[in-house]
Design an enzyme around this catalytic site. Sequence first.
Site, PDB file in Angstrom:
ATOM      1  N   CYS A   1       0.739  -1.138  -0.025  1.00 19.53           N
ATOM      2  CA  CYS A   1      -0.200   0.005   0.180  1.00 19.53           C
ATOM      3  C   CYS A   1       0.999   1.173   0.069  1.00 19.53           C
ATOM      4  O   CYS A   1       1.475   1.368   0.917  1.00 19.53           O
ATOM      5  CB  CYS A   1      -0.988  -0.135   1.101  1.00 19.53           C
ATOM      6  SG  CYS A   1      -1.759   1.551   1.425  1.00 19.53           S
TER       7      CYS A   1
ATOM      8  N   CYS B   1       0.219   3.876   2.793  1.00 19.55           N
ATOM      9  CA  CYS B   1       0.261   3.211   4.067  1.00 19.55           C
ATOM     10  C   CYS B   1       1.805   3.600   4.122  1.00 19.55           C
ATOM     11  O   CYS B   1       2.409   3.994   5.232  1.00 19.55           O
ATOM     12  CB  CYS B   1       0.262   1.765   4.009  1.00 19.55           C
ATOM     13  SG  CYS B   1      -1.278   1.300   3.682  1.00 19.55           S
TER      14      CYS B   1
END
Length: 108
Positions: free
Chosen positions: A32, A35
């Site tokens: 991600c 993230c």
Amino acid sequence: MSNAKSATDATFQTDVLSAGKPVIVDFWAEWCGPCRKLSPILDQLAGEYADKIDVVKVDIDENPAIAAQYGITSIPAVYLFQNGEVKGSVIGARPKQYFEKEFAEFLK
């Protein structure tokens, strides 16, 4: 080096739900991009507010039970727990000031 601690399905009860102070939990995954952008921001919060909060990271790919229990469908998902209960959440990467405002009552 990260100021955040990693939690697993096995340690979540101890690391988060039974913690003596509020815990910011970052539900994330290695793949991600947002993230990865958020990680240094949460590390800063963990360092600056270490006396007020703990910051814990949960990799949803490695710990699917906890992710499922809290209905994590979008990441990054940042939840604030206090006394075993979710007290706030932020979905998506945001600047540090956003988290400081959103979780202000726990950072005082």
